[in-house]
Write an enzyme that holds these catalytic residues in place. Structure first.
Site, short mmCIF file in Angstrom:
data_model
loop_
_atom_site.label_atom_id
_atom_site.label_comp_id
_atom_site.label_asym_id
_atom_site.label_seq_id
_atom_site.Cartn_x
_atom_site.Cartn_y
_atom_site.Cartn_z
N LYS A 105 6.36 -1.26 -1.16
CA LYS A 105 4.90 -1.18 -1.29
C LYS A 105 4.40 -2.44 -2.00
CE LYS A 105 1.19 1.99 -2.58
NZ LYS A 105 0.21 1.02 -3.03
N GLU A 119 -0.06 -6.43 4.71
CA GLU A 119 -0.63 -6.66 3.37
C GLU A 119 -0.51 -8.15 3.03
OE1 GLU A 119 -1.66 -3.82 1.55
OE2 GLU A 119 -1.65 -4.46 -0.55
P1 ATP Z 1 -3.20 2.19 -3.91
O1 ATP Z 1 -4.15 2.09 -5.09
O2 ATP Z 1 -1.93 2.88 -4.21
O3 ATP Z 1 -3.06 0.96 -3.11
P2 ATP Z 1 -5.08 3.07 -2.09
O4 ATP Z 1 -5.87 4.32 -2.21
O5 ATP Z 1 -5.73 1.77 -2.29
O6 ATP Z 1 -3.87 3.25 -3.03
P3 ATP Z 1 -3.37 4.01 -0.09
O7 ATP Z 1 -3.49 3.96 1.36
O8 ATP Z 1 -3.49 5.34 -0.71
O9 ATP Z 1 -4.38 3.00 -0.68
O10 ATP Z 1 -2.00 3.36 -0.52
C1 ATP Z 1 -1.34 2.61 0.37
C2 ATP Z 1 -1.75 1.18 0.27
O11 ATP Z 1 -0.61 0.42 -0.07
C3 ATP Z 1 -2.16 0.64 1.61
O12 ATP Z 1 -3.54 0.76 1.80
C4 ATP Z 1 -1.72 -0.80 1.59
O13 ATP Z 1 -2.78 -1.61 1.15
C5 ATP Z 1 -0.64 -0.84 0.58
N1 ATP Z 1 0.69 -1.13 1.13
C6 ATP Z 1 1.59 -1.97 0.56
N2 ATP Z 1 2.72 -2.04 1.25
C7 ATP Z 1 2.59 -1.22 2.30
C8 ATP Z 1 3.44 -0.85 3.38
N3 ATP Z 1 4.66 -1.33 3.50
N4 ATP Z 1 2.95 0.02 4.29
C9 ATP Z 1 1.70 0.53 4.17
N5 ATP Z 1 0.86 0.23 3.17
C10 ATP Z 1 1.28 -0.63 2.24
#
Ligand code: ATP
Length: 550
Positions: free
Chosen positions: A247, A295
């Site tokens: 992530k 990302e």
């Molecule tokens: P966070 O604050 O944890 O980023 P968020 O609410 O902004 O949460 P979420 O979709 O809940 O977003 O968390 C996943 C986020 O992590 C994605 O929106 C993306 O931006 C990021 N991310 C990083 N690496 C990856 C990956 N390998 N696959 C998908 N998403 C990823």
């Protein structure tokens, strides 16, 4: 041809009713009487947009241009205008108040239509470079001269993207479904896929909602991940082999490449190509036309840099050379939604990932680091490895999953070290006490429940003085109703709150309250539609009960 006066008076009625269902009913009745072109224009305008979402074309009509024109046609001084503006914090409302004083009148008064307004906006967008401000002023002036005060208000609200009538996109989607007798979920799915409510209205009006498609160079909404608490929870839920990806902590970015042209979109579906020209240039190396998801991460010498470095890039504080040297980036790609005109998003991730590996070969682009994992031990080990390399944790994905634009589901789950936070939207504000006395610093915030927002708490701390000031300005501008000690605020400002636990509570209409909430950050990167849902609050409430049991 739909008249602009009718559009404006419909939105006035929407604004002055507080009930969500009533707002939807008024808008849907109005939409029913429009043809495809006007349905597209009216819904787009109603969400405060002059152009299609993701369009790099903007009217670029700033406050000073608008104030200049108002000055010109009313004969008022900038000081008079700014006094009225300060009263409302909203240029549209200020215009409504001062416009009756206009002196000039056009010789032949022709009523504004949705079509004419849309055409004029297009002309304003197309006017670029030297002399363009003058051209834009001319266009705006001629529209305002033909407009009634209420029409003027809405023209300016669209140009400043400040609609503030309590009509979030979710309600416009509901109105489209109601107007044309369509299934709400189908309309919502189309909206998530197309990314633009105007296009949805057009397709719906034409009875072609089932034909909506992904299209290169037009952004779609991003698939999201659901949080899970532990590797055990993930392993137990799936009981099969998964893809565990690193992530990355950067900005989510969707890259479209069509022949020699590349565009990059943010999570709000804004065109951010200009912030990352080196990625756009490198993407021309893809032999095929592609739609990628990934990302953008600040990155140097094989390691991620702090997230702040990226903010500089996004705000384009420095010239490009300098920015590239100070905050180099890398685009980690993890999904492929279209390849050479073929939609892939419904196909399993397994296939998409394999194709992605093939098309990215030789391009220099990095794929997100991915390892297969099935047991809790494997997931825990990969999580630690990711943390030790300086990343946030893992996003664990089901290899059989389709890509679901805009949906947060269990196809993707995220595992982070941090305690839970919720993204919420501010719906009310009060003056603070003590150190913050006399300043708008106490916020009432809400989570999303379908198209409605339900209050879940109030927060008083966590922001710096400068941030409180910045928020106060925005809150004043977004105020729908001010009864002295409490302001009802149009849901537009998103914040992230941390808390100790969730309790059941009859005090708020969500039925829950956060214990010890504190504001962690202002989330300008998120829209009100993207805040956490009541369903997620319920899940967190249930999961904490499980955790606290002996
Ligand atoms: P966070 O604050 O944890 O980023 P968020 O609410 O902004 O949460 P979420 O979709 O809940 O977003 O968390 C996943 C986020 O992590 C994605 O929106 C993306 O931006 C990021 N991310 C990083 N690496 C990856 C990956 N390998 N696959 C998908 N998403 C990823």
């Amino acid at each position: 041809m739909g008249s602009f006066a009718e559009f404006a008076s419909t939105l006035e009625r929407v604004r002055s009713t507080s009930g969500k269902n009533e707002k939807v009913r008024i808008l849907s009745e109005y939409l029913r009487g429009l043809d495809e072109d006007d349905a597209e224009r009216a819904t787009r305008f109603a969400t405060g947009r002059a152009s299609q979402k993701g369009s790099s074309e903007e009217t670029q009509t700033g406050y000073s241009t608008i104030v200049d024109v108002i000055e010109d046609i009313t004969g008022l001084s900038p000081r008079d205008i700014s006094q009225v503006y300060v009263k409302y914090g909203d240029l549209g409302r200020a215009a409504e108040e001062v416009i009756p004083a206009k002196k000039e009148m056009t010789l032949f008064h022709e009523d504004l239509t949705l079509g004419a307004v849309s055409k004029t906006f297009d002309e304003m967008m197309q006017s670029k470079g030297k002399g363009s401000t003058l051209v834009k002023r001319g266009h705006l002036k001629s529209m305002l001269l033909r407009a009634s005060p209420v029409e003027a208000k809405y023209l300016i609200k669209i140009l400043t993207k400040e609609m503030r009538i309590g009509l979030v996109e979710g309600l416009v989607v509901e109105a489209i479904a109601a107007a044309y007798g369509l299934n709400m979920e189908a309309v919502r799915d189309a909206d998530l896929l197309l990314g633009d409510v105007g296009l949805v209205a057009r397709q719906a009006r034409a009875g072609k909602l089932s034909e909506v498609k992904l299209e290169l160079m037009r952004p779609t909404n991003f698939m999201l991940a659901e949080p899970m608490q532990t590797p055990e929870e993930i392993a137990t839920y799936y009981q099969r082999q998964l893809y565990a990806e690193v992530k990355y902590d950067g900005v989510r970015a969707q890259l479209h490449k069509k022949r020699g042209e590349v565009r990059i979109f943010s999570r709000r579906l804004e065109d951010i190509t200009a912030s990352f020209p080196e990625i756009a240039a490198a993407a021309k190396r893809f032999g095929d036309d592609v739609l990628l998801d990934g990302e953008i991460v600040p990155f140097r010498d094989g390691r991620p840099l702090t997230f702040q470095m990226l903010q500089r890039r996004l705000r384009r504080i420095e010239g490009f050379e300098e920015a590239q040297a100070n905050s180099p980036v890398r685009y980690f790609v993890f999904d492929l939604l279209m390849l050479d005109g073929v939609e892939l998003y419904r196909r399993p991730l397994r296939e998409r990932r394999e194709l992605l590996g093939r098309v990215a070969e030789g391009t220099g682009f990095s794929l997100a680091e991915m390892s297969p994992a099935e047991t809790a031990e494997e997931i825990a080990r990969l999580f630690r490895a990711s943390r030790s390399e300086g990343y946030e944790g893992l996003v664990v994905k089901d290899p059989e999953s389709p890509y679901t634009p805009g949906r947060r589901g269990k196809w993707w789950v995220k595992l982070k070290e941090e305690l839970d936070t919720l993204d919420v939207v501010i719906v009310g504000a009060e003056l603070g006490h003590g150190k913050r006395a006399g300043r708008l610093s106490d916020y009432t915030f809400a989570v999303r429940d379908g198209a409605a927002f339900r209050v879940i708490g109030k927060a008083y701390s966590g922001l710096t003085d400068a941030e409180i000031e910045e928020m106060a300005v925005k809150i004043k501008a977004a105020t729908i109703h001010d009864d002295g000690y409490y302001r009802t605020v149009d849901p537009e400002l998103v914040i992230e709150v941390a808390f100790d636990s969730i309790q059941k509570s009859a005090r708020h209409d969500s039925g829950f309250a956060l214990r010890f909430p504190r504001i962690k950050s202002i989330r300008n990167d998120k829209t009100p539609e993207q805040v956490d849902t009541l369903e997620r609050v319920r899940e967190l409430y249930e999961s904490q009960k499980v955790r606290s049991e002996p």
